[in-house]
Every structure is written in C-alpha cells, then in structure tokens.
Motif scaffolding. Structure first.
Motif, PDB file in Angstrom:
ATOM      1  N   TYR A  20       0.839  -1.205   0.000  1.00  0.00           N
ATOM      2  CA  TYR A  20       0.000   0.000   0.000  1.00  0.00           C
ATOM      3  C   TYR A  20       0.873   1.254   0.000  1.00  0.00           C
ATOM      4  O   TYR A  20       1.829   1.358   0.771  1.00  0.00           O
ATOM      5  N   LYS A  21       0.554   2.171  -0.881  1.00  0.00           N
ATOM      6  CA  LYS A  21       1.270   3.435  -0.942  1.00  0.00           C
ATOM      7  C   LYS A  21       0.316   4.570  -0.576  1.00  0.00           C
ATOM      8  O   LYS A  21      -0.671   4.794  -1.278  1.00  0.00           O
ATOM      9  N   PRO A  22       0.571   5.266   0.522  1.00  0.00           N
ATOM     10  CA  PRO A  22      -0.327   6.351   0.921  1.00  0.00           C
ATOM     11  C   PRO A  22      -0.302   7.486  -0.091  1.00  0.00           C
ATOM     12  O   PRO A  22       0.704   7.700  -0.778  1.00  0.00           O
ATOM     13  N   GLY A  23      -1.405   8.208  -0.177  1.00  0.00           N
ATOM     14  CA  GLY A  23      -1.503   9.288  -1.144  1.00  0.00           C
ATOM     15  C   GLY A  23      -1.019  10.624  -0.612  1.00  0.00           C
ATOM     16  O   GLY A  23      -1.549  11.670  -0.998  1.00  0.00           O
ATOM     17  N   TYR A  24      -0.037  10.613   0.277  1.00  0.00           N
ATOM     18  CA  TYR A  24       0.502  11.862   0.831  1.00  0.00           C
ATOM     19  C   TYR A  24       2.005  11.723   1.054  1.00  0.00           C
ATOM     20  O   TYR A  24       2.544  10.610   1.052  1.00  0.00           O
ATOM     21  N   ALA A  25       2.659  12.862   1.223  1.00  0.00           N
ATOM     22  CA  ALA A  25       4.108  12.868   1.415  1.00  0.00           C
ATOM     23  C   ALA A  25       4.478  12.155   2.714  1.00  0.00           C
ATOM     24  O   ALA A  25       3.810  12.329   3.734  1.00  0.00           O
TER      25      ALA A  25
END
Length: 256
Positions: A20-25
C-alpha cells in the motif's frame, strides 16, 4: 477482468509485491521524535510545518489525525515515550504575552498601548486572549475571571510564570509562594495555582508558545483596524480569537 481485479489477485498471491502506498508525502517520524524533545515544539506545530512544506512542493499532506496516529504507532513500535502528554480539562496555562497592541484615543488621536493576557488549554490548544491597560495585579486577576467565564468553567490547576503579579519575592532555592490576592482567587474558584519552578522553563513552554502564536495571529488580524477604546479593542480580539480557535482546533489524539 479489470485492472483492479488483477491487483487484488496479485495481492492475494504475492502480498510482498503489492504494498500500500499512501496518497501523501511521507513523514520522518524518527526526526519528529527528535524535534519534540526541544522546548516549545509540539506535534501540532510540527504538523503545520510539514503541511506548509507539502503545499510549497505541490504534494499532498496527511491530516493531523493521521499524523498523530502514525506517530503514536511509531513510538509504540520503538518502545519510545512520547514527549508531551496532557489530559483534557486538567490545566490552563496563563501568561502575559510579549507582543502588545494598542487603541486610539478618539479626541486626541493618541495611541495607547494595551498588554495581552493569554491562556491556553494544553490538550486542545484552545486559547484565550484579552487586552489590558497594564500588567498590574488588578488586571491579572480580572483577566483570570474573564478567562474562566470564556472557558465555561475552571480546570484542576492553573500554571503560571513567576511574575510579580502572581508570586511574592522568593529565594533562589526553596518554595515559591503565591501573593495573597492570587491565592485568594484560587481558593475562591477551588483551583490549584502552580507557578513554574525557578529555572524550569519547560513548565511554561506551551503557554509561551501558544501565547506568542495566538497573540501574533490576533495582532496581524487587527493590524489595519482602529479602535476608540479598550472595550472596542477587546471586542475585536474576541472575534479574532474565535476565528483562530475555530481554524486551529482539532480533536486531540492521545500523546500529541
């Protein structure tokens, strides 16, 4: 079969290949933990700086709630102790803020300096600010009464600085003694008043930080307005403080 279905199947059979790759820095929580050890640095302040950097770089930032939860998980995984922990309604920290403001005498046009009393609830960072004609004992006590009215009640304790309007002269070492009027106010409201220890600035770090931030926001908000009296100035301050509190308040997660 859609691309989403392919991803789902890939995740079932090869879970390590599809993370899973979060959608924020991303946030460097080891750096956050290090910075929180510095006097006056709070989780809320660090998150605001992180958000500002994200806006500047044109990337998305996580919410404060997500930031707080991830930091809590980080400290738990590392068996660390979070730097700041406050309980709701336990205390209010009070301070004469450094920044001052003024109002204009309508008949003479004279600008009269007013001094800002500031208070903060460390857990929520909700603040109260009031302008006073001076920083004497009468103004100090009156600001406390108005502060309790603003917060709608009293805390278990009030933490203050070792200023002359709060404490009697005391030795370099030994017990700090409240002056008679301030002690009486605490007894009347059934509030424990606790001056910060001598040479222990960390006890008042939240108050000074919040006071400076809130006072600066109030002064900036009112910089182009002219007020004919202290009462009119305080009416403007109340409006500015409400906007400040409404903008900055979020339900405080544990340990931040």
């Amino acid at each position: 079969m859609s691309e989403r279905d392919d991803d789902r199947l890939c995740g079932l059979f090869y879970p390590d290949k599809l993370k899973y790759k979060p959608g924020y820095a991303p946030v460097d929580y080891s750096y956050v933990h290090k910075e929180l050890k510095k006097t006056g640095v709070t989780g809320k302040l660090f998150w605001e700086e992180y958000r500002a950097r994200c806006e500047k770089d044109g990337v998305s930032a996580c919410s404060y709630i997500t930031f707080a939860k991830n930091y809590k998980k980080f400290t738990a995984d590392k068996n660390y102790t979070s730097h700041i922990e406050h309980k709701l309604g336990l205390e209010i920290e009070v301070y004469w803020s450094g920044p001052a403001t003024s109002y204009t005498e309508p008949d003479t046009g004279e600008r009269i300096t007013a001094y800002l009393f500031a208070a903060t609830m460390p857990c929520s960072q909700i603040s109260y600010v009031e302008a006073a004609a001076g920083m004497d004992e009468k103004a100090w006590l009156s600001c406390h009464v108005n502060m309790f009215r603003f917060f709608g009640g009293t805390p278990v304790k009030v933490v203050c600085d070792n200023l002359k309007t709060a404490v009697t002269p005391h030795p370099k070492r030994g017990e700090i003694i409240l002056n008679e009027a301030y002690l009486s106010l605490g007894q009347y409201y059934s509030v424990a008043i606790m001056p910060a220890g001598v040479k222990k600035p960390k006890r008042k770090a939240d108050a000074e930080g919040s006071a400076g931030k809130t006072a600066a926001a109030v002064i900036a908000k009112l910089r182009n307005d002219t007020f004919p009296s202290l009462a009119a100035l305080n009416a403007g301050i109340r409006k500015a403080v409400k906007e400040f509190n409404d903008k900055t308040f979020r339900k405080p997660p544990e340990h931040l």
